[in-house]
Design a protein around this motif. Structure first.
Motif, mmCIF file in Angstrom:
data_model
loop_
_atom_site.group_PDB
_atom_site.id
_atom_site.type_symbol
_atom_site.label_atom_id
_atom_site.label_comp_id
_atom_site.label_asym_id
_atom_site.label_seq_id
_atom_site.Cartn_x
_atom_site.Cartn_y
_atom_site.Cartn_z
ATOM 1 N N MET A 96 30.332 52.590 30.008
ATOM 2 C CA MET A 96 31.273 51.140 29.884
ATOM 3 C C MET A 96 31.731 50.716 28.311
ATOM 4 N N PRO A 97 32.457 50.370 28.263
ATOM 5 C CA PRO A 97 32.849 49.746 27.245
ATOM 6 C C PRO A 97 32.134 48.150 26.998
ATOM 7 N N ASN A 98 31.443 48.173 25.700
ATOM 8 C CA ASN A 98 30.565 47.319 25.508
ATOM 9 C C ASN A 98 29.337 47.439 26.113
ATOM 10 N N GLY A 99 28.934 48.875 25.772
ATOM 11 C CA GLY A 99 27.703 48.794 26.077
ATOM 12 C C GLY A 99 26.859 48.336 27.439
ATOM 13 N N ASP A 100 27.708 48.543 28.562
ATOM 14 C CA ASP A 100 27.254 48.551 30.057
ATOM 15 C C ASP A 100 26.804 49.260 30.558
ATOM 16 N N SER A 101 25.528 49.770 30.805
ATOM 17 C CA SER A 101 25.055 50.769 30.541
ATOM 18 C C SER A 101 24.737 50.917 32.465
ATOM 19 N N LEU A 102 25.363 51.919 33.557
ATOM 20 C CA LEU A 102 26.066 51.942 35.009
ATOM 21 C C LEU A 102 25.859 53.067 35.470
ATOM 22 N N SER A 103 25.225 53.327 36.404
ATOM 23 C CA SER A 103 24.541 54.656 36.855
ATOM 24 C C SER A 103 26.410 54.805 37.546
ATOM 25 N N THR A 104 26.056 55.919 38.270
ATOM 26 C CA THR A 104 27.497 56.777 38.383
ATOM 27 C C THR A 104 27.534 56.255 39.683
ATOM 28 N N SER A 105 26.893 55.903 40.847
ATOM 29 C CA SER A 105 27.006 54.881 42.116
ATOM 30 C C SER A 105 27.906 54.024 42.084
ATOM 31 N N GLN A 106 27.232 53.034 40.940
ATOM 32 C CA GLN A 106 27.835 51.451 40.402
ATOM 33 C C GLN A 106 29.364 51.733 40.003
ATOM 34 N N ARG A 107 29.373 52.608 38.879
ATOM 35 C CA ARG A 107 30.679 53.065 38.650
ATOM 36 C C ARG A 107 32.038 53.412 39.798
ATOM 37 N N GLU A 108 31.157 54.018 40.062
ATOM 38 C CA GLU A 108 32.039 54.510 41.754
ATOM 39 C C GLU A 108 32.228 53.146 42.342
ATOM 40 N N VAL A 109 31.419 51.888 42.849
ATOM 41 C CA VAL A 109 31.456 51.425 43.429
ATOM 42 C C VAL A 109 33.035 50.507 42.739
ATOM 43 N N LEU A 110 32.179 50.611 41.776
ATOM 44 C CA LEU A 110 33.245 49.066 40.771
ATOM 45 C C LEU A 110 34.297 49.717 41.053
ATOM 46 N N ALA A 111 34.378 50.957 40.637
ATOM 47 C CA ALA A 111 36.220 51.226 41.336
ATOM 48 C C ALA A 111 36.905 51.507 42.155
ATOM 49 N N VAL A 112 36.321 51.525 43.358
ATOM 50 C CA VAL A 112 36.618 51.176 44.953
ATOM 51 C C VAL A 112 36.722 50.040 44.676
ATOM 52 N N VAL A 113 36.168 48.963 44.261
ATOM 53 C CA VAL A 113 37.042 47.158 44.181
ATOM 54 C C VAL A 113 37.701 47.174 43.511
ATOM 55 N N GLY A 114 37.698 48.399 42.323
ATOM 56 C CA GLY A 114 39.391 47.756 41.979
ATOM 57 C C GLY A 114 40.133 47.879 42.308
ATOM 58 N N ARG A 115 39.993 48.711 42.600
ATOM 59 C CA ARG A 115 41.126 49.237 44.070
ATOM 60 C C ARG A 115 41.631 48.936 45.191
ATOM 61 N N ARG A 116 40.493 47.771 45.919
ATOM 62 C CA ARG A 116 40.682 47.309 46.408
ATOM 63 C C ARG A 116 39.887 46.070 46.639
ATOM 64 N N PRO A 117 40.250 45.266 45.841
ATOM 65 C CA PRO A 117 39.660 44.629 45.958
ATOM 66 C C PRO A 117 39.971 42.513 46.639
ATOM 67 N N GLY A 118 38.757 42.100 47.703
ATOM 68 C CA GLY A 118 38.919 41.518 48.871
ATOM 69 C C GLY A 118 38.450 42.062 50.190
ATOM 70 N N SER A 119 37.900 43.544 49.682
ATOM 71 C CA SER A 119 37.669 44.701 50.973
ATOM 72 C C SER A 119 35.653 44.265 50.875
ATOM 73 N N PRO A 120 35.355 44.228 51.804
ATOM 74 C CA PRO A 120 33.243 43.918 52.653
ATOM 75 C C PRO A 120 32.982 45.262 52.160
ATOM 76 N N VAL A 121 31.612 44.971 52.377
ATOM 77 C CA VAL A 121 31.113 45.635 51.943
ATOM 78 C C VAL A 121 30.727 47.017 52.467
ATOM 79 N N ALA A 122 31.093 47.226 54.269
ATOM 80 C CA ALA A 122 31.282 48.437 54.918
ATOM 81 C C ALA A 122 32.559 49.535 54.349
ATOM 82 N N ASP A 123 33.604 48.445 54.156
ATOM 83 C CA ASP A 123 35.370 48.633 53.348
ATOM 84 C C ASP A 123 34.777 50.393 52.583
#
Length: 163
Positions: free
Chosen positions: A35-62
């Motif tokens: 990730m830019p600016n040196g954030d070291s994120l796991s693959t799972s964290q990146r995937e969650v970020l990507a989905v939240v970015g595509r679907r803002p306002g979604s609950p954890v279950a979705d």
């Protein structure tokens, strides 16, 4: 007319698909770097970020459903991301039991830069292919989408049987 479907064809595709998709994901992740600016994120964290970015306002279950992960696993990842200042979890005003997820501005900017890097790498690699290979890939994208839908349907059927 397409060739007839035979078990050999299905077996060959089945055997070749997972390694090919896995290799593409790994190579793309390595080519685009962290990730830019040196954030070291796991693959799972990146995937969650990507989905939240595509679907803002979604609950954890979705988010968990889309990723095919257990909600408690996604909840743990979200808690980590909230702690790093990448995700905001806000209580739904209509149902206080539900937390709605959004990216922070910092996360949005970093994901945007990461997407741009990924697009650049993909464009460079695609430019090295023949026009026929690019056309084959374009046709394959629809087929992969259809395959994903069938896998989701199988997953729902399996869940219904296990309930």
């Amino acid at each position: 007319m397409p060739p007839p479907r035979t078990p050999t064809t299905v077996d060959a595709v089945s055997e070749a698909l997972m390694p090919a998709v896995g290799a593409l994901r790994r190579l793309l992740r390595r080519a685009t770097g962290p990730m830019p600016n040196g954030d070291s994120l796991s693959t799972s964290q990146r995937e969650v970020l990507a989905v939240v970015g595509r679907r803002p306002g979604s609950p954890v279950a979705d988010i968990a459903e889309e990723l095919g992960l257990a909600p408690n696993s996604v909840s743990t990842i979200v808690t980590q991301l909230v702690g790093t200042g990448m995700v905001v979890r806000a209580t739904d005003p209509h149902d206080r039991r539900v937390g709605r997820l959004t990216l922070t501005q910092r996360a949005q900017e970093r994901l945007s830069r990461l997407r741009e890097r990924r697009r650049g790498v993909l464009h460079e690699a695609l430019d090295r292919l023949t026009p026929e290979q690019v056309a084959d890939l374009a046709a394959g994208i629809d087929a992969l989408g259809a395959l994903a839908e069938e896998l989701r349907a199988l997953e729902r059927t399996s869940e219904a049987v296990n309930e």
